[in-house]
Design a protein around this motif. Structure first.
Motif, PDB file in Angstrom:
ATOM      1  N   LYS A 145       6.990   6.587 -12.890  1.00 34.10           N
ATOM      2  CA  LYS A 145       6.765   5.276 -12.285  1.00 34.10           C
ATOM      3  C   LYS A 145       7.893   4.910 -11.319  1.00 34.10           C
ATOM      4  O   LYS A 145       7.645   4.257 -10.298  1.00 34.10           O
ATOM      5  CB  LYS A 145       6.579   4.219 -13.365  1.00 34.10           C
ATOM      6  N   ILE A 151       6.890   6.765  -8.260  1.00 35.70           N
ATOM      7  CA  ILE A 151       5.778   6.080  -7.584  1.00 35.70           C
ATOM      8  C   ILE A 151       6.310   4.890  -6.790  1.00 35.70           C
ATOM      9  O   ILE A 151       5.932   4.678  -5.632  1.00 35.70           O
ATOM     10  CB  ILE A 151       4.700   5.629  -8.601  1.00 35.70           C
ATOM     11  N   SER A 152       7.200   4.138  -7.396  1.00 30.14           N
ATOM     12  CA  SER A 152       7.796   2.989  -6.721  1.00 30.14           C
ATOM     13  C   SER A 152       8.552   3.435  -5.470  1.00 30.14           C
ATOM     14  O   SER A 152       8.446   2.818  -4.400  1.00 30.14           O
ATOM     15  CB  SER A 152       8.728   2.259  -7.688  1.00 30.14           C
ATOM     16  N   ASN A 198       5.989   4.578  -2.796  1.00 25.19           N
ATOM     17  CA  ASN A 198       5.302   3.413  -2.223  1.00 25.19           C
ATOM     18  C   ASN A 198       6.221   2.613  -1.309  1.00 25.19           C
ATOM     19  O   ASN A 198       5.802   2.139  -0.252  1.00 25.19           O
ATOM     20  CB  ASN A 198       4.731   2.518  -3.319  1.00 25.19           C
ATOM     21  N   ASN A 237       6.554   4.554   1.858  1.00 26.91           N
ATOM     22  CA  ASN A 237       5.315   4.417   2.625  1.00 26.91           C
ATOM     23  C   ASN A 237       5.308   3.074   3.355  1.00 26.91           C
ATOM     24  O   ASN A 237       5.013   3.003   4.553  1.00 26.91           O
ATOM     25  CB  ASN A 237       4.115   4.540   1.677  1.00 26.91           C
ATOM     26  N   SER A 238       5.659   2.008   2.671  1.00 29.04           N
ATOM     27  CA  SER A 238       5.700   0.674   3.286  1.00 29.04           C
ATOM     28  C   SER A 238       6.741   0.609   4.395  1.00 29.04           C
ATOM     29  O   SER A 238       6.492   0.047   5.470  1.00 29.04           O
ATOM     30  CB  SER A 238       6.011  -0.394   2.238  1.00 29.04           C
ATOM     31  N   SER A 248       5.440   2.483   7.394  1.00 35.84           N
ATOM     32  CA  SER A 248       4.367   1.715   8.032  1.00 35.84           C
ATOM     33  C   SER A 248       4.937   0.559   8.841  1.00 35.84           C
ATOM     34  O   SER A 248       4.500   0.285   9.961  1.00 35.84           O
ATOM     35  CB  SER A 248       3.390   1.187   6.976  1.00 35.84           C
ATOM     36  N   TYR A 250       3.876  10.137   2.110  1.00 35.06           N
ATOM     37  CA  TYR A 250       4.441   9.411   0.973  1.00 35.06           C
ATOM     38  C   TYR A 250       3.348   8.754   0.138  1.00 35.06           C
ATOM     39  O   TYR A 250       3.482   8.613  -1.071  1.00 35.06           O
ATOM     40  CB  TYR A 250       5.506   8.413   1.426  1.00 35.06           C
ATOM     41  N   GLY A 251       2.255   8.375   0.779  1.00 32.41           N
ATOM     42  CA  GLY A 251       1.097   7.880   0.033  1.00 32.41           C
ATOM     43  C   GLY A 251       0.512   8.975  -0.847  1.00 32.41           C
ATOM     44  O   GLY A 251       0.157   8.746  -2.005  1.00 32.41           O
ATOM     45  N   SER A 282       2.730   9.479  -3.847  1.00 28.16           N
ATOM     46  CA  SER A 282       2.459   8.455  -4.854  1.00 28.16           C
ATOM     47  C   SER A 282       1.199   8.794  -5.648  1.00 28.16           C
ATOM     48  O   SER A 282       1.184   8.698  -6.883  1.00 28.16           O
ATOM     49  CB  SER A 282       2.306   7.088  -4.181  1.00 28.16           C
ATOM     50  N   ASP A 283       0.150   9.214  -4.947  1.00 27.13           N
ATOM     51  CA  ASP A 283      -1.103   9.597  -5.624  1.00 27.13           C
ATOM     52  C   ASP A 283      -0.874  10.771  -6.570  1.00 27.13           C
ATOM     53  O   ASP A 283      -1.396  10.787  -7.695  1.00 27.13           O
ATOM     54  CB  ASP A 283      -2.178   9.981  -4.600  1.00 27.13           C
ATOM     55  N   GLN A 342       0.842   9.588  -9.605  1.00 24.03           N
ATOM     56  CA  GLN A 342      -0.102   8.846 -10.457  1.00 24.03           C
ATOM     57  C   GLN A 342      -0.962   9.825 -11.251  1.00 24.03           C
ATOM     58  O   GLN A 342      -1.238   9.603 -12.431  1.00 24.03           O
ATOM     59  CB  GLN A 342      -0.979   7.917  -9.606  1.00 24.03           C
TER      60      GLN A 342
END
Length: 177
Positions: A63, A66-67, A70, A73-74, A77, A100-101, A104-105, A108
């Motif tokens: 997790k 993932i953080s 994400n 990714n943000s 973007s 990076y998306g 994250s996938d 997950q």
């Protein structure tokens, strides 16, 4: 009779008081990773970590990954939207954000695999997540004149370190079977 009472009291006392010097699960788990300090700080920052097992610690670290993915990714973007009118830079930033998306996938998916105790698959997904940033770096290399931004390099290194910690924990879980 006195000896029996002493014996019972002795065992009761050690069952309620941990023996000093015995490492707790977080320390024991992190000791087997390449990035001990990252592992310790990440796991100790989660309030549920003292109440979980090794698999739960792996999920907590996933997790964290993932953080990280994400957030990167943000960041990418946002950078793409606010960067200059350089369409090539915007294209590469978009590609990197997508990578990076995907990371994250993939992480997950590893959470689901850990839940099902499919450690080989969880490991594979974590390794994939660690590799997605390379595709971002390579996107910058494909175009002369584009420089790989140091901010992204730091984030890439962070995700790779997190994934390395997770993969070490998963390896330990696999060895316990």
């Amino acid at each position: 009779m006195g000896f029996s009472c002493f014996f019972v009291l002795f065992f009761l006392s050690i069952s309620f008081h941990p023996i000093h010097g015995t490492p707790d699960l977080i320390q024991k788990t992190c000791k087997n990773t390449k990035y001990y300090d990252l592992c310790i700080s990440s796991l100790k920052s989660d309030p549920t970590s003292p109440k979980t097992d090794t698999k739960g610690l792996a999920v907590i670290m996933v997790k964290v990954g993932i953080s990280n993915a994400n957030a990167t990714n943000s960041y990418l973007s946002t950078q793409r939207l606010t960067s200059t009118n350089d369409t090539l830079m915007k294209k590469v930033m978009k590609e990197c954000a997508e990578k990076y998306g995907f990371a994250s996938d993939s992480l997950q998916n590893s959470v689901q695999d850990l839940g099902s105790e499919l450690y080989d698959y969880a490991y594979m997904h974590v390794m994939a997540a660690a590799d997605y940033p390379n595709a971002c770096k390579n996107a910058f290399k494909r175009f002369s004149g584009l420089v790989y931004p140091p901010e992204i390099a730091v984030r890439e290194e962070g995700l790779k370190h997190i994934c390395d910690v997770v993969s070490s924990i998963i390896e330990n879980l696999s060895a316990m079977i």
